[in-house]
Write an enzyme that holds these catalytic residues in place. Sequence first.
Site, mmCIF file in Angstrom:
data_model
loop_
_atom_site.group_PDB
_atom_site.id
_atom_site.type_symbol
_atom_site.label_atom_id
_atom_site.label_comp_id
_atom_site.label_asym_id
_atom_site.label_seq_id
_atom_site.Cartn_x
_atom_site.Cartn_y
_atom_site.Cartn_z
ATOM 1 N N SER A 52 0.491 -1.141 -0.333
ATOM 2 C CA SER A 52 0.310 -0.228 -0.630
ATOM 3 C C SER A 52 1.053 1.154 0.158
ATOM 4 C CB SER A 52 -0.740 0.239 1.313
ATOM 5 O OG SER A 52 -1.451 1.473 1.649
ATOM 6 N N ASN A 90 -14.228 2.640 1.606
ATOM 7 C CA ASN A 90 -12.704 1.930 1.514
ATOM 8 C C ASN A 90 -12.793 3.523 2.957
ATOM 9 O OD1 ASN A 90 -13.269 4.787 0.460
ATOM 10 N ND2 ASN A 90 -11.770 4.990 -0.782
ATOM 11 N N LYS A 144 -13.771 -3.813 1.657
ATOM 12 C CA LYS A 144 -14.675 -3.249 1.708
ATOM 13 C C LYS A 144 -16.265 -3.427 1.453
ATOM 14 C CE LYS A 144 -11.699 -0.604 -1.674
ATOM 15 N NZ LYS A 144 -11.337 -0.487 -2.698
ATOM 16 N N GLY A 174 -16.942 -6.471 -12.114
ATOM 17 C CA GLY A 174 -16.573 -6.686 -10.681
ATOM 18 C C GLY A 174 -17.102 -5.475 -9.648
#
Length: 278
Positions: free
Chosen positions: A17, A88, A67, A128
């Site tokens: 991240s 998020n 999420k 998705g």
Amino acid sequence: MLTPARLAVWGDPIDHSRSPALHAAAYRELGLPWEYGRQRVTEAGFPAALENLDATWRGLSLTMPLKNVAATSAASLDDAALRTGAVNTYLLTDDGPRGFNTDVGGLARALREAGVTRPRAARILGAGATATSAVLSLAELGAPGVEVVARRPEAVEPLRALGASVGVEVVPSAFDAPGTPDPVAVTIGALPGGVDAGAGIRPYAENGGLLVDVVYGNWPTSLAEQWLAAGNAAINGLPMLLHQALLQVRVFVGGDPAVPLEREDAVLAAMRVALVGG
């Protein structure tokens, strides 16, 4: 001084991240001595991890696979989170976590920065969770219709309902029978990272306009390579990552992703430098 002052990004995996670098740059620029870390949290472990937070915590950034569970655990949801069923960002309050989805606004801002304004025709590759945010982002830009290309056309049905709720006509299409697709101004690549786009994507590359691929690792992706080979431009997901993080900073500082920060241009510039450096 705004308190409490602890924040972090949670997800699994999480070592990759770039959020800590982005947020640290923002709070330095704002003169806020806030702590922003990262923690590996699984979907199964999310409720217990959330329960263990004390009053020193201000908020969380949430990535996959958290999420959806974050949306069901929130005390309230903003409109984007309510429509997508994905959160998020958590602002932690005495009344429980307030859930936000800044992916939608972040992608819309990234598209504007790339010169995409009110596209007359747009396309999304994949159906998705990312495609859900992409439909809302294109709606925010005023796109009247969006073609969604999926391996299973039935997977597009929820997106058609979502599009109808915001005035966007979503038309399904299949990867295995592209024929000669109609030209579009912009294509959003919402395929999972590492997926081989395959040779069948070539007609979409030739008629796809600008490609905004949400993947930002291992660039260029196989999808981007086909766009570039067809003579069209392609950008990765880093601009979306940057702008969704800026909107998260707005939430953590002021509680509202729609309200700009003081000296926001300087904050964004500092975050952009941190992103390139990360």
